[in-house]
Write a protein that holds these residues in place. Structure first.
Motif, PDB file in Angstrom:
ATOM      1  N   PHE A  13      -8.423   1.792  -4.716  1.00 12.88           N
ATOM      2  CA  PHE A  13      -7.534   2.786  -4.102  1.00 12.88           C
ATOM      3  C   PHE A  13      -7.790   4.171  -4.709  1.00 12.88           C
ATOM      4  N   TYR A  14      -7.885   4.220  -6.033  1.00  6.63           N
ATOM      5  CA  TYR A  14      -8.070   5.493  -6.714  1.00  6.63           C
ATOM      6  C   TYR A  14      -9.426   6.111  -6.390  1.00  6.63           C
ATOM      7  N   VAL A  15     -10.436   5.271  -6.198  1.00  7.82           N
ATOM      8  CA  VAL A  15     -11.758   5.766  -5.821  1.00  7.82           C
ATOM      9  C   VAL A  15     -11.677   6.437  -4.446  1.00  7.82           C
ATOM     10  N   PHE A  52      -9.711   9.613  -4.745  1.00  9.04           N
ATOM     11  CA  PHE A  52     -10.525  10.629  -5.423  1.00  9.04           C
ATOM     12  C   PHE A  52     -11.525  11.261  -4.453  1.00  9.04           C
ATOM     13  N   PHE A  53     -12.219  10.440  -3.645  1.00 12.40           N
ATOM     14  CA  PHE A  53     -13.196  10.997  -2.713  1.00 12.40           C
ATOM     15  C   PHE A  53     -12.525  11.809  -1.608  1.00 12.40           C
ATOM     16  N   LEU A  54     -11.340  11.409  -1.178  1.00  7.46           N
ATOM     17  CA  LEU A  54     -10.593  12.232  -0.222  1.00  7.46           C
ATOM     18  C   LEU A  54     -10.254  13.583  -0.855  1.00  7.46           C
ATOM     19  N   TRP A  55      -9.824  13.525  -2.112  1.00  9.00           N
ATOM     20  CA  TRP A  55      -9.486  14.766  -2.815  1.00  9.00           C
ATOM     21  C   TRP A  55     -10.721  15.650  -2.988  1.00  9.00           C
ATOM     22  N   VAL A  56     -11.878  15.042  -3.347  1.00 11.25           N
ATOM     23  CA  VAL A  56     -13.116  15.824  -3.492  1.00 11.25           C
ATOM     24  C   VAL A  56     -13.448  16.500  -2.171  1.00 11.25           C
ATOM     25  N   TRP A  57     -13.332  15.768  -1.092  1.00 12.72           N
ATOM     26  CA  TRP A  57     -13.589  16.339   0.233  1.00 12.72           C
ATOM     27  C   TRP A  57     -12.661  17.521   0.469  1.00 12.72           C
ATOM     28  N   TRP A  58     -11.378  17.338   0.143  1.00 16.42           N
ATOM     29  CA  TRP A  58     -10.405  18.421   0.305  1.00 16.42           C
ATOM     30  C   TRP A  58     -10.781  19.617  -0.576  1.00 16.42           C
ATOM     31  N   ALA A  59     -11.028  19.372  -1.849  1.00 12.02           N
ATOM     32  CA  ALA A  59     -11.306  20.456  -2.794  1.00 12.02           C
ATOM     33  C   ALA A  59     -12.577  21.218  -2.420  1.00 12.02           C
ATOM     34  N   GLU A  60     -13.577  20.494  -1.926  1.00 13.38           N
ATOM     35  CA  GLU A  60     -14.851  21.131  -1.588  1.00 13.38           C
ATOM     36  C   GLU A  60     -14.805  21.892  -0.264  1.00 13.38           C
ATOM     37  N   LYS A  61     -14.085  21.368   0.714  1.00 15.09           N
ATOM     38  CA  LYS A  61     -14.159  21.926   2.068  1.00 15.09           C
ATOM     39  C   LYS A  61     -12.959  22.783   2.469  1.00 15.09           C
ATOM     40  N   PHE A  62     -11.773  22.475   1.965  1.00 14.09           N
ATOM     41  CA  PHE A  62     -10.591  23.109   2.532  1.00 14.09           C
ATOM     42  C   PHE A  62      -9.784  23.968   1.563  1.00 14.09           C
ATOM     43  N   ARG A  63      -9.799  23.608   0.294  1.00 19.45           N
ATOM     44  CA  ARG A  63      -9.018  24.396  -0.661  1.00 19.45           C
ATOM     45  C   ARG A  63      -9.478  25.843  -0.697  1.00 19.45           C
ATOM     46  N   ALA A  64     -10.770  26.048  -0.608  1.00 16.36           N
ATOM     47  CA  ALA A  64     -11.324  27.419  -0.656  1.00 16.36           C
ATOM     48  C   ALA A  64     -10.855  28.270   0.526  1.00 16.36           C
ATOM     49  N   LEU A  65     -10.354  27.631   1.577  1.00 14.08           N
ATOM     50  CA  LEU A  65      -9.895  28.361   2.754  1.00 14.08           C
ATOM     51  C   LEU A  65      -8.507  28.963   2.562  1.00 14.08           C
ATOM     52  N   SER A  66      -7.856  28.615   1.417  1.00 18.92           N
ATOM     53  CA  SER A  66      -6.522  29.158   1.136  1.00 18.92           C
ATOM     54  C   SER A  66      -6.604  30.658   0.893  1.00 18.92           C
ATOM     55  N   PRO A  67      -5.623  31.401   1.392  1.00 24.21           N
ATOM     56  CA  PRO A  67      -5.610  32.833   1.082  1.00 24.21           C
ATOM     57  C   PRO A  67      -5.381  33.057  -0.408  1.00 24.21           C
ATOM     58  N   GLY A 111       0.810  -1.218   0.000  1.00 28.78           N
ATOM     59  CA  GLY A 111       0.000   0.000   0.000  1.00 28.78           C
ATOM     60  C   GLY A 111       0.842   1.266   0.000  1.00 28.78           C
ATOM     61  N   LEU A 112       2.160   1.114  -0.087  1.00 30.20           N
ATOM     62  CA  LEU A 112       3.036   2.282  -0.035  1.00 30.20           C
ATOM     63  C   LEU A 112       2.832   3.205  -1.235  1.00 30.20           C
ATOM     64  N   LYS A 113       2.673   2.647  -2.419  1.00 27.72           N
ATOM     65  CA  LYS A 113       2.497   3.483  -3.606  1.00 27.72           C
ATOM     66  C   LYS A 113       1.232   4.340  -3.530  1.00 27.72           C
ATOM     67  N   PRO A 114       0.057   3.779  -3.234  1.00 29.53           N
ATOM     68  CA  PRO A 114      -1.118   4.654  -3.139  1.00 29.53           C
ATOM     69  C   PRO A 114      -1.015   5.665  -2.000  1.00 29.53           C
ATOM     70  N   ILE A 115      -0.356   5.293  -0.919  1.00 26.51           N
ATOM     71  CA  ILE A 115      -0.162   6.254   0.167  1.00 26.51           C
ATOM     72  C   ILE A 115       0.695   7.413  -0.318  1.00 26.51           C
ATOM     73  N   ILE A 147      -3.825   9.009   5.015  1.00 25.71           N
ATOM     74  CA  ILE A 147      -2.913   7.855   5.022  1.00 25.71           C
ATOM     75  C   ILE A 147      -3.579   6.679   5.736  1.00 25.71           C
ATOM     76  N   VAL A 148      -4.198   6.944   6.867  1.00 25.88           N
ATOM     77  CA  VAL A 148      -4.880   5.885   7.624  1.00 25.88           C
ATOM     78  C   VAL A 148      -6.028   5.302   6.791  1.00 25.88           C
ATOM     79  N   LEU A 149      -6.803   6.142   6.127  1.00 25.40           N
ATOM     80  CA  LEU A 149      -7.914   5.651   5.304  1.00 25.40           C
ATOM     81  C   LEU A 149      -7.421   4.825   4.116  1.00 25.40           C
ATOM     82  N   VAL A 150      -6.329   5.251   3.485  1.00 25.58           N
ATOM     83  CA  VAL A 150      -5.768   4.474   2.370  1.00 25.58           C
ATOM     84  C   VAL A 150      -5.244   3.133   2.895  1.00 25.58           C
TER      85      VAL A 150
END
Length: 191
Positions: free
Chosen positions: A169-171, A174-189, A103-107, A132-135
């Motif tokens: 793994f990619y699914v 992808f959902f972790l990334w969607v969560w990030w993009a939707e909730k946290f990326r917008a918080l960037s200055p 699992g090192l590569k997907p992590i 990392i824990v979820l992957v």
């Protein structure tokens, strides 16, 4: 190049294609990391950190084997015997846990994606370890699922290994990334 970028941004704004733009960036980053990692592992042999990477694979492989063994035994209640890092099942099927199962590569793909993609570092500091824990749990689910397939439907093992569990793994990423993009990326200055 600036003119082309400007035109693309106008089209994105006019047709509200922001999500498509982000998904395209995700795909490009993920594919680039995938092929760069494969080159680094198979051709460059993890240069200049070969010993560290091989040791990381050993540690992760053993961890996945030990935790997978516990899940298969205590949760799934599937009888097996062990020789080295191989599960042997009563129906003659077996699963070998090797470096490719670590699992090192997907992590690493997830970590690099999150480091590259914009967002506030104070949130990356907890989001990356959580991911990392979820992957890793995804990998344990994969090993456990392959044990079930080996027992219940051994004729589908190759399909399950290559076309079902590996892309899963990619699914998850992808959902972790969607969560990030939707909730946290917008918080960037904004620059």
């Amino acid at each position: 190049m600036k003119k082309l970028t400007g035109e693309l941004n106008k089209i994105i704004k006019k047709y509200k294609l922001y999500v498509l733009k982000d998904v395209t960036i995700f795909i490009i980053i993920t594919i680039t990391i995938h092929f760069a990692y494969r080159y680094w592992a198979n051709t460059a042999h993890y240069w200049p950190v070969e010993k560290t990477m091989y040791r990381a694979h050993d540690v992760m492989t053993q961890m996945v084997f030990d935790q997978g063994k516990w899940i298969i035994d205590h949760i799934l209640n599937i009888p097996f015997t062990i020789n080295d890092r191989t599960f042997y099942f009563e129906n003659g099927g077996y699963i070998i846990i090797n470096h490719g199962c670590s699992g090192l590569k997907p992590i690493l793909q997830f970590v690099l994606l999150m480091l590259i993609f914009p967002g506030p570092w104070k949130h990356k500091a907890w989001f990356i370890p959580m991911g990392i824990v979820l992957v890793h749990f995804t990998n344990l689910f994969r090993i456990s699922g392959l044990a079930v397939v080996t027992i219940k439907m051994p004729e589908y093992w190759d399909f399950a290994h290559d076309n079902l569990f590996r892309p899963f793994f990619y699914v998850v990423i992808f959902f972790l990334w969607v969560w990030w993009a939707e909730k946290f990326r917008a918080l960037s200055p904004k620059p």
